[in-house]
Design a protein around this motif. Sequence first.
Motif, short mmCIF file in Angstrom:
data_model
loop_
_atom_site.label_atom_id
_atom_site.label_comp_id
_atom_site.label_asym_id
_atom_site.label_seq_id
_atom_site.Cartn_x
_atom_site.Cartn_y
_atom_site.Cartn_z
N LEU A 18 42.00 41.39 36.59
CA LEU A 18 42.37 39.98 36.57
C LEU A 18 43.88 39.84 36.53
O LEU A 18 44.46 39.07 37.30
CB LEU A 18 41.74 39.27 35.37
CG LEU A 18 42.18 37.82 35.15
CD1 LEU A 18 41.85 36.94 36.35
CD2 LEU A 18 41.56 37.26 33.88
N ASN A 61 50.07 31.76 34.01
CA ASN A 61 48.80 32.44 33.78
C ASN A 61 49.00 33.94 33.65
O ASN A 61 48.37 34.58 32.81
CB ASN A 61 47.79 32.13 34.88
CG ASN A 61 46.44 32.67 34.52
OD1 ASN A 61 46.06 33.75 34.95
ND2 ASN A 61 45.72 31.92 33.69
N TYR A 100 38.49 34.98 32.78
CA TYR A 100 38.38 34.64 34.21
C TYR A 100 38.23 33.13 34.37
O TYR A 100 38.83 32.53 35.27
CB TYR A 100 37.20 35.38 34.86
CG TYR A 100 37.57 36.75 35.38
CD1 TYR A 100 37.84 36.95 36.73
CD2 TYR A 100 37.65 37.85 34.53
CE1 TYR A 100 38.19 38.20 37.23
CE2 TYR A 100 38.00 39.10 35.02
CZ TYR A 100 38.26 39.27 36.36
OH TYR A 100 38.62 40.51 36.85
N ILE A 101 37.42 32.52 33.53
CA ILE A 101 37.25 31.06 33.59
C ILE A 101 38.58 30.38 33.29
O ILE A 101 38.98 29.45 34.01
CB ILE A 101 36.14 30.61 32.61
CG1 ILE A 101 34.79 31.13 33.08
CG2 ILE A 101 36.14 29.09 32.45
CD1 ILE A 101 33.68 31.03 32.04
N TYR A 104 40.90 30.78 36.27
CA TYR A 104 40.48 29.94 37.39
C TYR A 104 40.92 28.49 37.17
O TYR A 104 41.49 27.86 38.06
CB TYR A 104 38.96 30.02 37.59
CG TYR A 104 38.48 29.06 38.65
CD1 TYR A 104 38.62 29.38 39.99
CD2 TYR A 104 37.92 27.84 38.31
CE1 TYR A 104 38.21 28.50 40.98
CE2 TYR A 104 37.51 26.95 39.28
CZ TYR A 104 37.65 27.28 40.61
OH TYR A 104 37.25 26.39 41.58
N ILE A 105 40.65 27.98 35.98
CA ILE A 105 41.05 26.61 35.68
C ILE A 105 42.57 26.47 35.76
O ILE A 105 43.09 25.52 36.35
CB ILE A 105 40.55 26.19 34.28
CG1 ILE A 105 39.02 26.12 34.26
CG2 ILE A 105 41.16 24.85 33.84
CD1 ILE A 105 38.42 26.03 32.86
N THR A 108 43.94 26.59 39.47
CA THR A 108 43.39 25.66 40.46
C THR A 108 43.71 24.23 40.04
O THR A 108 44.83 23.78 40.18
CB THR A 108 41.87 25.88 40.66
OG1 THR A 108 41.18 25.72 39.40
CG2 THR A 108 41.57 27.25 41.24
N ASN A 110 43.85 22.95 36.99
CA ASN A 110 44.63 22.95 35.75
C ASN A 110 44.35 21.75 34.85
O ASN A 110 45.27 21.13 34.31
CB ASN A 110 46.13 23.05 36.05
CG ASN A 110 46.92 23.42 34.80
OD1 ASN A 110 46.44 24.14 33.93
ND2 ASN A 110 48.13 22.90 34.70
N ARG A 115 40.95 23.89 30.27
CA ARG A 115 41.65 25.15 30.08
C ARG A 115 41.72 25.50 28.59
O ARG A 115 41.49 26.64 28.19
CB ARG A 115 43.06 25.06 30.67
CG ARG A 115 43.75 26.39 30.78
CD ARG A 115 45.11 26.24 31.41
NE ARG A 115 46.08 25.98 30.37
CZ ARG A 115 47.20 25.31 30.51
NH1 ARG A 115 47.51 24.76 31.67
NH2 ARG A 115 48.02 25.15 29.52
#
Length: 144
Positions: A18, A61, A100-101, A104-105, A108, A110, A115
């Motif tokens: 990741l 991130n 990972y979640i 992703y938030i 993308t 945000n 988040r």
Amino acid sequence: MTLTIKLIILAMAAQVFLSMGILVLLGRERVPRIMSGEIPVATIAVERDAYPLKARLLSNNFDNQFQLPVLFYVGAILSLYAAPGWPEAGLAWLFVASRYIHAYIHVTHNRVTQRFMAYVAGLAILALFWLWLVVRLVILAPSV
């Protein structure tokens, strides 16, 4: 090598991948802009403000991947030393899934509330991981 050891190692590898994936995406956002002269190097020597939003989100991130995950790596290595059980393996994978979640938030849409919820879920899972590890190794372990 037991299955739980393999699962812990794979969870750690998934977290590393990741971090590397975010770094690759970050490079794809930053390098072309610098190479084309769109963003002069002098403007990003100290601050990230000259980068577009997507690059700043990726950068933030990537920084996040060296906060809670560091505590995860330490706990995972300790659990490997002490022969991990199924609780450690399950919590390790839940933690990595939460990361990972969260990533992703973050990179993308945000949505800060979502988040934050993903972050808090990961923190809670990590706390349970460490709590279980301490209980198993200190309280439940036979005395020497």
